[in-house]
Design an enzyme around this catalytic site. Structure first.
Site, PDB file in Angstrom:
ATOM      1  N   GLU A  73       0.806  -1.227   0.000  1.00 34.13           N
ATOM      2  CA  GLU A  73       0.000   0.000   0.000  1.00 34.13           C
ATOM      3  C   GLU A  73       0.842   1.281   0.000  1.00 34.13           C
ATOM      4  O   GLU A  73       0.344   2.339   0.370  1.00 34.13           O
ATOM      5  CB  GLU A  73      -0.931   0.000   1.218  1.00 34.13           C
ATOM      6  CG  GLU A  73      -1.955  -1.117   1.175  1.00 34.13           C
ATOM      7  CD  GLU A  73      -3.055  -0.874   2.183  1.00 34.13           C
ATOM      8  OE1 GLU A  73      -4.156  -0.469   1.776  1.00 34.13           O
ATOM      9  OE2 GLU A  73      -2.801  -1.076   3.382  1.00 34.13           O
ATOM     10  N   HIS A  92      -0.740   5.787   7.453  1.00 35.55           N
ATOM     11  CA  HIS A  92      -1.856   4.911   7.099  1.00 35.55           C
ATOM     12  C   HIS A  92      -2.034   3.937   8.248  1.00 35.55           C
ATOM     13  O   HIS A  92      -1.075   3.285   8.670  1.00 35.55           O
ATOM     14  CB  HIS A  92      -1.580   4.146   5.803  1.00 35.55           C
ATOM     15  CG  HIS A  92      -2.571   3.028   5.595  1.00 35.55           C
ATOM     16  ND1 HIS A  92      -3.937   3.243   5.605  1.00 35.55           N
ATOM     17  CD2 HIS A  92      -2.406   1.690   5.413  1.00 35.55           C
ATOM     18  CE1 HIS A  92      -4.561   2.090   5.430  1.00 35.55           C
ATOM     19  NE2 HIS A  92      -3.654   1.138   5.315  1.00 35.55           N
ATOM     20  N   HIS A  94      -4.974   1.320  10.736  1.00 38.90           N
ATOM     21  CA  HIS A  94      -6.236   0.591  10.862  1.00 38.90           C
ATOM     22  C   HIS A  94      -6.757   0.842  12.279  1.00 38.90           C
ATOM     23  O   HIS A  94      -7.117  -0.076  13.011  1.00 38.90           O
ATOM     24  CB  HIS A  94      -6.028  -0.903  10.598  1.00 38.90           C
ATOM     25  CG  HIS A  94      -5.313  -1.199   9.299  1.00 38.90           C
ATOM     26  ND1 HIS A  94      -4.497  -2.285   9.128  1.00 38.90           N
ATOM     27  CD2 HIS A  94      -5.301  -0.531   8.125  1.00 38.90           C
ATOM     28  CE1 HIS A  94      -4.000  -2.266   7.894  1.00 38.90           C
ATOM     29  NE2 HIS A  94      -4.473  -1.218   7.259  1.00 38.90           N
ATOM     30  N   HIS A 162     -11.594  -0.590   6.248  1.00 47.40           N
ATOM     31  CA  HIS A 162     -10.148  -0.782   6.173  1.00 47.40           C
ATOM     32  C   HIS A 162      -9.404   0.048   7.218  1.00 47.40           C
ATOM     33  O   HIS A 162      -8.751  -0.505   8.099  1.00 47.40           O
ATOM     34  CB  HIS A 162      -9.711  -0.422   4.739  1.00 47.40           C
ATOM     35  CG  HIS A 162      -8.251  -0.549   4.476  1.00 47.40           C
ATOM     36  ND1 HIS A 162      -7.712  -0.444   3.217  1.00 47.40           N
ATOM     37  CD2 HIS A 162      -7.199  -0.753   5.292  1.00 47.40           C
ATOM     38  CE1 HIS A 162      -6.400  -0.590   3.280  1.00 47.40           C
ATOM     39  NE2 HIS A 162      -6.057  -0.771   4.533  1.00 47.40           N
TER      40      HIS A 162
HETATM   41 ZN    ZN Z   1      -4.125  -0.839   5.093  1.00 49.53          ZN
END
Ligand code: ZN
Length: 238
Positions: A73, A92, A94, A162
């Site tokens: 990613e 990024h 979660h 996500h």
């Molecule tokens: Zn991710």
């Protein structure tokens, strides 16, 4: 203190706050070469060390290939840096309390001053608007650019089912916003429970958001988080 050392500590700070677990990543734009960014090789955040930090161009190609596995990613980072020249750091994650807001119609609202940036608006990225139903990962430049477009000029965007992407004009701000986005989401759920069906919640108004956001540089939190992370890293090395 080098940019690499700060980035390594940012991984550990995010892990210590439960914003990332075995997954999630943070990057900084290179201060020497603004068309490049620094990001770890694919690994769990808490284990990242200086030797694991790699340099990428904004198309997310690694500059010197060490043969290591790369985050699938990484396009999130490259495409956000392309579309937001002022952004110097991207997270990024979660983040567990944030995810429910990406899968319901309940918007995140600004609840307390340290999390006032929420009041600038946190859009939600629906991946099925940009590709057939799949594994939800941002694995292509197209998906990275689509996410950056949904993010627009905002401090963060939710990724349905996500996680989230959080940005800042510097590393402390991106890390601080990630920590306080998780807290803000948790507190909003607590306030909702406390208020019950009949009670109301008083959120920050527009003027309060506008007055609070510029002073939230997390410059008091960052040195403390950094020192703690450094001490933990030293203790691990023995
Ligand atoms: Zn991710």
């Amino acid at each position: 203190m080098s940019q690499t050392e700060d980035l390594v500590l940012a991984y550990r700070i995010l892990a210590a706050h439960g914003v990332v677990d075995a997954y999630g990543h943070v990057s900084v734009r290179s201060e020497r070469e603004p068309h490049r960014y620094l990001l770890a090789r694919s690994m769990a955040p808490e284990l990242v060390g200086a030797d694991d930090i790699l340099e990428f161009d904004l198309d997310s190609n690694v500059i010197r290939d060490p043969g290591a596995a790369l985050y699938l990613e990484r396009y999130i980072h490259g495409e956000v840096y392309k579309s937001r020249p002022e952004v110097q750091a991207v997270v990024h994650n979660h983040s567990p309390s944030v995810i429910p807001f990406g899968v319901t119609s309940v918007p995140l609202r600004p609840l307390f001053n340290t999390g006032a940036f929420v009041g600038e608006g946190i859009p939600t990225f629906e991946i099925r608007d940009f590709q057939e139903s799949g594994d939800l990962l941002i694995k292509t430049p197209h998906l990275g650019a689509s996410l950056a477009k949904v993010l627009g000029p905002k401090p963060a965007a939710l990724m349905r089912g996500h996680g989230a992407v959080v940005v800042g004009e510097n590393l402390p701000r991106a890390v601080g916003r990630s920590v306080y986005l998780e807290l803000s989401a948790r507190m909003q759920m607590q306030a909702r429970l406390l208020a019950g069906e009949k009670g109301s919640i008083t959120y920050l108004d527009e003027a309060e958001v506008k007055a609070s956001v510029p002073v939230q540089d997390y410059n008091r939190a960052w040195p403390m988080w950094r020192e703690k992370a450094l001490a933990r890293a030293k203790a691990e090395r023995g």
